[in-house]
Design a protein around this motif. Structure first.
Motif, PDB file in Angstrom:
ATOM      1  N   PHE A 256      15.983  58.109 -79.877  1.00 29.59           N
ATOM      2  CA  PHE A 256      17.641  58.310 -80.259  1.00 29.59           C
ATOM      3  C   PHE A 256      18.582  58.244 -79.214  1.00 29.59           C
ATOM      4  CE2 PHE A 256      21.061  60.808 -81.627  1.00 29.59           C
ATOM      5  CZ  PHE A 256      21.750  60.366 -82.564  1.00 29.59           C
ATOM      6  N   ALA A 257      18.344  58.923 -78.332  1.00 30.81           N
ATOM      7  CA  ALA A 257      19.295  59.000 -77.239  1.00 30.81           C
ATOM      8  C   ALA A 257      18.460  59.513 -75.699  1.00 30.81           C
ATOM      9  CB  ALA A 257      20.454  59.912 -77.582  1.00 30.81           C
ATOM     10  N   VAL A 258      19.065  59.131 -74.857  1.00 29.36           N
ATOM     11  CA  VAL A 258      18.444  59.551 -73.401  1.00 29.36           C
ATOM     12  C   VAL A 258      19.834  60.297 -72.472  1.00 29.36           C
ATOM     13  CG1 VAL A 258      17.348  58.807 -71.319  1.00 29.36           C
ATOM     14  CG2 VAL A 258      16.636  57.895 -73.602  1.00 29.36           C
ATOM     15  N   CYS A 259      19.399  61.176 -72.072  1.00 25.21           N
ATOM     16  CA  CYS A 259      20.244  61.939 -71.138  1.00 25.21           C
ATOM     17  C   CYS A 259      19.739  62.184 -69.817  1.00 25.21           C
ATOM     18  CB  CYS A 259      20.738  63.610 -71.782  1.00 25.21           C
ATOM     19  SG  CYS A 259      21.867  64.592 -70.382  1.00 25.21           S
ATOM     20  N   PRO A 260      20.081  61.418 -68.646  1.00 32.84           N
ATOM     21  CA  PRO A 260      19.686  61.738 -67.508  1.00 32.84           C
ATOM     22  C   PRO A 260      20.270  62.978 -66.987  1.00 32.84           C
ATOM     23  CG  PRO A 260      20.559  59.342 -67.731  1.00 32.84           C
ATOM     24  CD  PRO A 260      21.076  59.928 -68.877  1.00 32.84           C
ATOM     25  N   TYR A 261      19.206  63.836 -66.447  1.00 26.35           N
ATOM     26  CA  TYR A 261      19.824  65.181 -65.832  1.00 26.35           C
ATOM     27  C   TYR A 261      20.216  65.106 -64.442  1.00 26.35           C
ATOM     28  CZ  TYR A 261      19.630  70.115 -64.715  1.00 26.35           C
ATOM     29  OH  TYR A 261      19.929  71.252 -64.207  1.00 26.35           O
ATOM     30  N   ASP A 262      21.256  65.488 -64.219  1.00 25.55           N
ATOM     31  CA  ASP A 262      21.595  65.806 -62.804  1.00 25.55           C
ATOM     32  C   ASP A 262      22.290  67.045 -62.455  1.00 25.55           C
ATOM     33  OD1 ASP A 262      22.354  65.446 -59.999  1.00 25.55           O
ATOM     34  OD2 ASP A 262      24.039  63.908 -60.537  1.00 25.55           O
ATOM     35  N   PRO A 263      21.619  67.815 -61.855  1.00 27.61           N
ATOM     36  CA  PRO A 263      21.954  69.276 -61.652  1.00 27.61           C
ATOM     37  C   PRO A 263      23.272  69.353 -60.922  1.00 27.61           C
ATOM     38  CG  PRO A 263      19.725  69.078 -60.791  1.00 27.61           C
ATOM     39  CD  PRO A 263      20.331  67.576 -61.038  1.00 27.61           C
ATOM     40  N   ALA A 264      23.665  68.312 -60.192  1.00 25.83           N
ATOM     41  CA  ALA A 264      25.039  68.256 -59.505  1.00 25.83           C
ATOM     42  C   ALA A 264      26.173  67.708 -60.478  1.00 25.83           C
ATOM     43  CB  ALA A 264      24.931  67.566 -58.118  1.00 25.83           C
ATOM     44  N   SER A 265      25.735  67.460 -61.645  1.00 28.48           N
ATOM     45  CA  SER A 265      26.938  66.705 -62.382  1.00 28.48           C
ATOM     46  C   SER A 265      27.088  67.573 -63.874  1.00 28.48           C
ATOM     47  CB  SER A 265      26.550  65.534 -62.862  1.00 28.48           C
ATOM     48  OG  SER A 265      25.526  65.228 -63.663  1.00 28.48           O
ATOM     49  N   ASN A 266      27.966  67.369 -64.651  1.00 28.37           N
ATOM     50  CA  ASN A 266      28.032  67.873 -66.077  1.00 28.37           C
ATOM     51  C   ASN A 266      27.268  67.138 -66.883  1.00 28.37           C
ATOM     52  OD1 ASN A 266      29.697  65.358 -66.108  1.00 28.37           O
ATOM     53  ND2 ASN A 266      31.201  66.126 -67.524  1.00 28.37           N
ATOM     54  N   SER A 267      26.083  66.560 -66.811  1.00 30.41           N
ATOM     55  CA  SER A 267      25.042  65.945 -67.597  1.00 30.41           C
ATOM     56  C   SER A 267      24.755  66.975 -68.778  1.00 30.41           C
ATOM     57  CB  SER A 267      23.797  65.522 -66.896  1.00 30.41           C
ATOM     58  OG  SER A 267      23.365  66.497 -66.154  1.00 30.41           O
ATOM     59  N   VAL A 268      24.438  68.232 -68.555  1.00 28.60           N
ATOM     60  CA  VAL A 268      24.123  69.144 -69.326  1.00 28.60           C
ATOM     61  C   VAL A 268      25.159  70.443 -69.164  1.00 28.60           C
ATOM     62  CG1 VAL A 268      22.411  70.933 -70.256  1.00 28.60           C
ATOM     63  CG2 VAL A 268      21.624  68.625 -69.359  1.00 28.60           C
ATOM     64  N   GLU A 269      25.826  71.002 -70.361  1.00 28.24           N
ATOM     65  CA  GLU A 269      26.538  71.796 -70.357  1.00 28.24           C
ATOM     66  C   GLU A 269      26.421  72.935 -71.502  1.00 28.24           C
ATOM     67  OE1 GLU A 269      31.019  71.520 -69.279  1.00 28.24           O
ATOM     68  OE2 GLU A 269      30.542  69.453 -69.290  1.00 28.24           O
ATOM     69  N   ALA A 270      26.336  74.103 -70.963  1.00 33.25           N
ATOM     70  CA  ALA A 270      26.292  75.269 -72.122  1.00 33.25           C
ATOM     71  C   ALA A 270      27.623  75.493 -72.619  1.00 33.25           C
ATOM     72  CB  ALA A 270      25.772  76.322 -71.607  1.00 33.25           C
ATOM     73  N   VAL A 271      27.472  75.766 -74.229  1.00 25.55           N
ATOM     74  CA  VAL A 271      28.847  76.216 -74.796  1.00 25.55           C
ATOM     75  C   VAL A 271      29.215  77.708 -74.326  1.00 25.55           C
ATOM     76  CG1 VAL A 271      28.258  74.339 -76.601  1.00 25.55           C
ATOM     77  CG2 VAL A 271      27.747  76.787 -76.938  1.00 25.55           C
ATOM     78  N   LEU A 272      30.589  77.749 -74.782  1.00 32.39           N
ATOM     79  CA  LEU A 272      31.069  79.097 -74.374  1.00 32.39           C
ATOM     80  C   LEU A 272      30.899  80.159 -75.475  1.00 32.39           C
ATOM     81  CD1 LEU A 272      34.663  77.987 -73.081  1.00 32.39           C
ATOM     82  CD2 LEU A 272      32.517  78.414 -71.736  1.00 32.39           C
ATOM     83  N   ASP A 273      30.363  79.688 -76.578  1.00 29.86           N
ATOM     84  CA  ASP A 273      30.205  80.846 -77.555  1.00 29.86           C
ATOM     85  C   ASP A 273      28.930  80.828 -78.215  1.00 29.86           C
ATOM     86  OD1 ASP A 273      30.377  78.207 -78.784  1.00 29.86           O
ATOM     87  OD2 ASP A 273      31.758  78.752 -80.433  1.00 29.86           O
ATOM     88  N   SER A 274      27.775  80.208 -77.476  1.00 33.67           N
ATOM     89  CA  SER A 274      26.393  80.532 -78.114  1.00 33.67           C
ATOM     90  C   SER A 274      25.420  80.083 -76.796  1.00 33.67           C
ATOM     91  CB  SER A 274      26.279  79.530 -79.440  1.00 33.67           C
ATOM     92  OG  SER A 274      24.853  79.427 -79.737  1.00 33.67           O
ATOM     93  N   SER A 275      24.332  80.652 -77.004  1.00 30.98           N
ATOM     94  CA  SER A 275      23.073  80.291 -76.090  1.00 30.98           C
ATOM     95  C   SER A 275      22.164  79.515 -76.563  1.00 30.98           C
ATOM     96  CB  SER A 275      22.377  81.700 -75.503  1.00 30.98           C
ATOM     97  OG  SER A 275      21.889  82.386 -76.979  1.00 30.98           O
ATOM     98  N   ARG A 276      22.437  79.021 -77.874  1.00 32.80           N
ATOM     99  CA  ARG A 276      21.602  78.092 -78.366  1.00 32.80           C
ATOM    100  C   ARG A 276      22.012  76.553 -78.322  1.00 32.80           C
ATOM    101  NH1 ARG A 276      20.869  78.654 -83.634  1.00 32.80           N
ATOM    102  NH2 ARG A 276      22.358  80.156 -84.077  1.00 32.80           N
ATOM    103  N   TYR A 277      23.427  76.286 -77.764  1.00 34.02           N
ATOM    104  CA  TYR A 277      24.038  75.098 -78.037  1.00 34.02           C
ATOM    105  C   TYR A 277      24.464  74.582 -76.861  1.00 34.02           C
ATOM    106  CZ  TYR A 277      23.534  75.770 -83.346  1.00 34.02           C
ATOM    107  OH  TYR A 277      23.242  76.088 -84.419  1.00 34.02           O
TER     108      TYR A 277
ATOM    109  N   ARG B 169      16.281  80.918 -80.386  1.00 36.15           N
ATOM    110  CA  ARG B 169      16.777  81.308 -79.165  1.00 36.15           C
ATOM    111  C   ARG B 169      15.595  80.890 -78.159  1.00 36.15           C
ATOM    112  NH1 ARG B 169      21.564  83.587 -79.188  1.00 36.15           N
ATOM    113  NH2 ARG B 169      22.120  84.741 -81.077  1.00 36.15           N
ATOM    114  N   SER B 170      14.396  81.079 -78.368  1.00 34.87           N
ATOM    115  CA  SER B 170      13.216  80.850 -77.561  1.00 34.87           C
ATOM    116  C   SER B 170      13.183  79.438 -77.016  1.00 34.87           C
ATOM    117  CB  SER B 170      11.855  81.405 -78.111  1.00 34.87           C
ATOM    118  OG  SER B 170      11.672  80.563 -79.488  1.00 34.87           O
ATOM    119  N   ASP B 171      13.694  78.638 -77.913  1.00 35.06           N
ATOM    120  CA  ASP B 171      13.552  77.220 -77.479  1.00 35.06           C
ATOM    121  C   ASP B 171      14.683  76.799 -76.807  1.00 35.06           C
ATOM    122  OD1 ASP B 171      11.557  76.451 -79.410  1.00 35.06           O
ATOM    123  OD2 ASP B 171      12.693  76.018 -81.130  1.00 35.06           O
ATOM    124  N   ALA B 172      15.837  77.475 -76.737  1.00 38.35           N
ATOM    125  CA  ALA B 172      16.946  77.355 -75.984  1.00 38.35           C
ATOM    126  C   ALA B 172      16.618  77.891 -74.499  1.00 38.35           C
ATOM    127  CB  ALA B 172      18.165  78.047 -76.356  1.00 38.35           C
TER     128      ALA B 172
END
Length: 213
Positions: free
Chosen positions: A69-90, A111-114
């Motif tokens: 469906f989609a691919v997200c290249p993960y780069d620790p030095a960029s904003n490729s993955v960001e946690a939201v401010l109001d939940s630990s699961r999103y 939450r265990s999956d997150a």
């Protein structure tokens, strides 16, 4: 030739994708702004985190067909993955396709999956940092000036091994029968026998006796 192979870091059987509004401030994302999270999801399927060499990517796949469906290249030095401010699961993922990119919301019911999702990305980041540090150290060792032990023009090496090859300077012993002037040393006569000694004593006594007559 590319010798790196793909390895699976994590598989989560169920995740949800959301269409999110553009971020209007630098304060971050909030999952509460995505609508009803239980019913307003755009897609539902499987998540896999893959690695190949020093590259990592998050794949969202259909549970039945495996279609991506989609691919997200993960780069620790960029904003490729960001946690939201109001939940630990999103989270917010930066997906890419043929040079284009977009931001989507992604979350889990458990939450265990997150937690597993976060740990997998952190472990990959630690591994990459360790490999980069090892490569830097190897380059520093290679750049260390090497000493030149080769002989320059006109230089020679002298090797001395004990007394091998030396001529003896000890003078040969002289004939004990020769003197320092080259002549012969007279031989010492043998000691007189007992009879001769007695005869000499008698002669001395007679001579002494004649002196007192």
């Amino acid at each position: 030739m590319d010798t790196d192979f793909e390895s699976v870091l994590l598989v989560i059987r169920e995740c949800f994708v959301y269409k999110i509004p553009p971020r209007t401030a630098a304060r971050g994302y909030r999952a509460s702004e995505w609508g009803d999270l239980a019913t307003s999801f755009l897609w539902k399927g499987r998540l896999r985190i893959m690695s190949k060499g020093q590259a990592c990517f998050i794949r969202l796949e259909d549970n039945e067909s495996g279609e991506v469906f989609a691919v997200c290249p993960y780069d620790p030095a960029s904003n490729s993955v960001e946690a939201v401010l109001d939940s630990s699961r999103y989270f917010v993922l930066k997906i890419e396709n043929e040079g284009r990119h977009a931001f989507i919301g992604m979350g889990f019911q458990e939450r265990s999956d997150a937690f597993d999702f976060n740990v997998a990305l952190q472990d990959f980041t630690k591994q990459i940092n360790a490999e980069k540090q090892s490569e830097r150290r190897a380059k520093e060792v290679d750049n260390t000036p090497k000493k030149d032990y080769s002989l320059k023009d006109g230089q020679t090496i002298n090797i001395s091994i004990g007394n091998v090859g030396k001529r003896s300077r000890t003078r040969p012993s002289e004939n004990p029968s020769s003197n320092f002037s080259g002549g012969m040393v007279p031989l010492i006569p043998p000691p007189p026998s007992a009879a001769q000694v007695k005869q000499q004593q008698q002669q001395q006594q007679q001579q002494q006796h004649s002196l007192f007559q």
